[in-house]
Design an enzyme around this catalytic site. Sequence first.
Site: not given
Ligand code: FDA
Length: 533
Positions: A103, A105-108, A174, A176, A472-473
């Site tokens: 899954t 959401s934001g791909g981070h 994202g 999520g 999250n890291y």
């Molecule tokens: P992504 O979509 O990649 O999902 C991350 C994980 O969560 C995966 O395992 C995914 O499968 C799961 N997931 C996502 N959506 C889901 C859903 N709807 N249901 C179930 N599972 C789901 N953190 C922080 O706390 N403070 C900060 O300031 C920052 N800054 C930052 C900057 C940069 C450039 C990066 C790359 C990362 C950060 N982070 C951060 C870390 C960030 O919070 C962490 O990577 C989050 O998991 C990103 O969420 P995304 O939805 O973008 O990621």
Amino acid sequence: MKASFFTITLILLLINVSCSKEVSTDDFLECLSHQFNNYSSISNHVYTQINSSFSSILLFSIQNLRFASDSTPKPQVIITPEHEFQIPPIIYCAKNKGLQIRTRSGGHDLEGLSYVSQVPFVIIDLIKLSEITIDVGEKTAWVQSGATLGSLYYMIAEKSPILGFPGGVCPTIGVGGHISGGGYGPLMRKYGLAADQVIDARIIDVNGRILDRKSMGEDLFWAIRGGGGASFGVIVAWKVKLVDVPKTVTVFKVDKKLEQNATQLFHRWQYIASELDKDLRIGIAVAKVNTTQQRKNQTINISFISLFLGRIDRLLPTMQENFPELGLVREDCIETSWIGSVLFHYGFPIESPKEVLLNRSESSVTNIKGKSNYVQKPIPKKVLEGMWSLFREAEAADASLIISPYGGRMAEISESTIPFPHRGRNLYKIHHVVFWDEDDAQKSDKYISWTRRFDKYLTPFVTMRPRGAYLNYRDLDLGVNNVVGNTSYAQASVWGKRYFKGNFDRLVRVKTVVDPGNFFRNEQSIPPLHSIV
Ligand code: FDA
């Protein structure tokens, strides 16, 4: 006797591997077509590898180039649902046809877990589930998981100048993944984490049921607020509390180079940052900078970056009393709105239109590897100097430390309120991270080794037993589940306890109840108990 045991094991393994290879995209699509009364309502949002948009959809949200190469395993199908009711059939068919789900959401995700898998898989990309509804009177918001933090902050500011949300700095993250892993930012000392603000959620479980807080029950509701959503289902939306912010806040960024007493200032900061008034948060960013045009003349710059929930006139005496060594003066400070502080913290000019926060496409995507640690005792000056020596190494050309002070509200919330356990006693968290560009992708190992060396160097000075880390890291060096077969509780505890401390056991119990067959799994998902071997 032994040989035949090995032979049987080998045959079983080969059957397993070849079975996973044989999962057919057509079978999955056919299943999907039977699950929808009106298949055309979803078929426009289904992308297979032969679809011309497949690569652009896949790459759009990838925030770490390490996982964007040709050799990175690709999903068989990407689906971008527009409605939550479109997700249960995807789960059903993936389960039925032997595909795993990622899954996104934001791909981070720093290890790419939302869009990479070693076994055949489908991506549910929630990019189109990004609606945000703000209730100013109730001070709450319903936010769909595919919304970005930037759009959430933007929508709040559209509705009210005195409400905010305590989440991360990067606007393309994202909601999520962020909330399900904790989520911290400049308001953390005042209000805690993004996950601390959740009051309801909608999740689709392994049986395709769409559940809210009441129907999922308090155990699962507890688990998804910091325990990582991907182990438990697909979270489609969160209801969060919004927090009060003053109409005018103050921000500053004071840069000090090593030659300007920066080490001494950092050293002193360790004693005061977690003790300050909750309204004041002074974070630190450390990076190498050029002193002249030539790279060989480099030094280390330490930035003290702050959000104060009040005006300059109240900030200056507070700084004078607690951290006079920084020498903060009125000219260093900018009064702005909370949304202005959001722009400032990300590095946008403070006068930028807040619409820049709506831009989902990250312009500076690069290769990243990072690690996190928690500090409970000030690090001696000599050790800080050793850290700067590591920064002088060639691999750290583009490395940084992002250092977040704890204390305040973080120390008031108990370790077990939600799965995120890193609360009292922590002075600060260190995230050390290295970036490298596309041309250097072949040399990834040397950059990754640098993060490991830095981590090793920190060992005597950070929390131990367990050594803390922030989910999250994400860092797969901490340990991974077996790709094929079960993972033992003991094996998963190695990384599980680092992220969740004592909460890991409760997460395992919740997982055992809600997903006993371990369908929702990835390299660092929570294993169910019956899969202990
Ligand atoms: P992504 O979509 O990649 O999902 C991350 C994980 O969560 C995966 O395992 C995914 O499968 C799961 N997931 C996502 N959506 C889901 C859903 N709807 N249901 C179930 N599972 C789901 N953190 C922080 O706390 N403070 C900060 O300031 C920052 N800054 C930052 C900057 C940069 C450039 C990066 C790359 C990362 C950060 N982070 C951060 C870390 C960030 O919070 C962490 O990577 C989050 O998991 C990103 O969420 P995304 O939805 O973008 O990621």
